[in-house]
Design an enzyme around this catalytic site. Structure first.
Site, PDB file in Angstrom:
ATOM      1  N   MET A  50       0.595  -1.021   0.172  1.00 53.19           N
ATOM      2  CA  MET A  50      -0.138  -0.055  -0.073  1.00 53.19           C
ATOM      3  C   MET A  50       0.897   1.208  -0.298  1.00 53.19           C
ATOM      4  O   MET A  50       0.466   2.307   0.573  1.00 53.19           O
ATOM      5  CB  MET A  50      -0.987   0.046   1.215  1.00 53.19           C
ATOM      6  N   SER A 107       4.495   0.939   8.322  1.00 52.94           N
ATOM      7  CA  SER A 107       4.378   2.595   7.605  1.00 52.94           C
ATOM      8  C   SER A 107       3.648   3.290   8.708  1.00 52.94           C
ATOM      9  O   SER A 107       3.865   4.548   8.606  1.00 52.94           O
ATOM     10  CB  SER A 107       3.236   2.345   6.230  1.00 52.94           C
ATOM     11  N   HIS A 150       9.461  -3.597   3.514  1.00 52.30           N
ATOM     12  CA  HIS A 150       8.980  -3.624   2.027  1.00 52.30           C
ATOM     13  C   HIS A 150      10.342  -4.144   1.202  1.00 52.30           C
ATOM     14  O   HIS A 150      10.145  -4.883   0.388  1.00 52.30           O
ATOM     15  CB  HIS A 150       8.307  -2.660   1.557  1.00 52.30           C
TER      16      HIS A 150
HETATM   17  O1  PAF Z   1      -0.232  -6.066   3.624  1.00 54.80           O
HETATM   18  C1  PAF Z   1      -0.700  -4.998   2.940  1.00 54.80           C
HETATM   19  O2  PAF Z   1       0.117  -4.008   2.712  1.00 54.80           O
HETATM   20  C2  PAF Z   1      -2.064  -4.896   2.362  1.00 54.80           C
HETATM   21  O3  PAF Z   1      -2.815  -5.763   3.099  1.00 54.80           O
HETATM   22  C3  PAF Z   1      -1.901  -5.636   0.808  1.00 54.80           C
HETATM   23  C4  PAF Z   1      -1.490  -7.292   0.979  1.00 54.80           C
HETATM   24  C5  PAF Z   1      -1.204  -4.811  -0.140  1.00 54.80           C
HETATM   25  C6  PAF Z   1      -3.690  -5.369   0.109  1.00 54.80           C
HETATM   26  O4  PAF Z   1      -3.914  -4.237   0.085  1.00 54.80           O
END
Ligand code: PAF
Length: 279
Positions: free
Chosen positions: A25, A184, A32
């Site tokens: 997101m 985040s 990430h």
């Molecule tokens: O983990 C996340 O950031 C969200 O739940 C995902 C898997 C991108 C789905 O919107």
């Protein structure tokens, strides 16, 4: 690196195989980037890493959480470029759902407790968007973080039960040097809250130590973790703290099988999650 914002443009690109997906997101952080690193390894030299940036509105049960969710698109794209992402899919918010969208994915067992219980509709939103992203991106492998233990379990179950042709890879949680799990949402903590929040990790480690010393009673293990969180000087408030069977996510009378302690803790409006596995 290519950036596409529409399903039509995405469809026009033929994937290099394997295509390895990192769904996010945005508001990218080192957690990430660890997913991207793993995706790069899995893609090898012939394959490609694709990252999606989409703040999915249907998984937010609290409108102010959605509104305040950090959005840092330019920085995210720069990080993607620097870390070897080949393709970014960043759909416009209103292009993902038709105004009369009426089909959703409901998982009916693993999602009953933890975040599923305290965030009604959350996993319906997650499963639906994740399946849409799998379909749109035609990926071979998708990489998810283990910090969202329940999310990972539910996505694996969805893939198994709906025969989705994709392999799911889990990646260990990346932590700040204090032990606080990267999120985040950490950027929304005040300085004092940020200094206090590593107690979540300490609480889980204390329970894990107690278990390693031979304590198998879930209540005692949870009490040990609860004590550390409740000693917070910054008003940390437990949303849930549960010990569950690591596979079925159901409560255990005694910890005689692999288990997980999972928690969600509020600092003001900011909700942080973490977990630890036992056995
Ligand atoms: O983990 C996340 O950031 C969200 O739940 C995902 C898997 C991108 C789905 O919107």
């Amino acid at each position: 690196m290519k950036v596409v914002t529409s399903a039509t443009d995405l469809n026009a690109i033929s994937p290099a195989r394997p295509r390895v997906l990192v769904p996010t997101m945005g508001a990218l952080h080192d957690g990430h980037l660890a997913l991207v690193k793993r995706a790069r390894e899995l893609a090898g030299t012939d394959g490609e890493v694709m990252l999606t940036l989409f703040v999915n509105p249907t998984q937010f049960n609290n409108p102010s959480d959605l509104e305040n969710y950090p959005r840092t698109m330019d920085r995210d794209l720069k990080l993607c470029k620097e870390h070897g992402v080949d393709l970014v899919f960043a759909p416009e918010a209103d292009s993902m759902y038709q105004p009369d969208h009426s089909v959703n994915i409901i998982e009916s067992s693993l999602s009953k407790r933890l975040c599923g219980a305290t965030r009604p509709g959350h996993f319906e939103g997650v499963c639906t968007v994740v399946l849409k992203l799998f379909n749109l991106t035609r990926s071979d492998i998708a990489v998810f973080g283990k910090k969202d233990f329940q999310q990972l379990a539910i996505i694996r179950r969805m893939v198994r039960d709906l025969n989705v042709p994709i392999t799911i890879e889990g990646v260990d949680t990346i932590r700040e040097s204090s032990g606080l799990a990267m999120s985040s949402r950490n950027t929304r903590l005040s300085e004092k809250q940020h200094a206090d929040a590593p107690r979540i990790r300490r609480a889980l480690l204390a329970a894990q130590d107690l278990h390693a010393q031979g304590e198998h009673d879930p209540e005692k293990l949870l009490a040990c973790a609860r004590e550390e969180i409740e000693a917070s000087t910054e008003g940390a408030k437990i949303d849930y703290l549960e010990l569950l069977d690591a596979e079925s996510l159901q409560p255990l009378e005694k910890v005689t099988r692999p288990a997980v302690i999972a928690t969600a803790v509020f600092y003001g409006e900011v909700r942080l999650i973490d977990n630890i596995e036992l056995g």
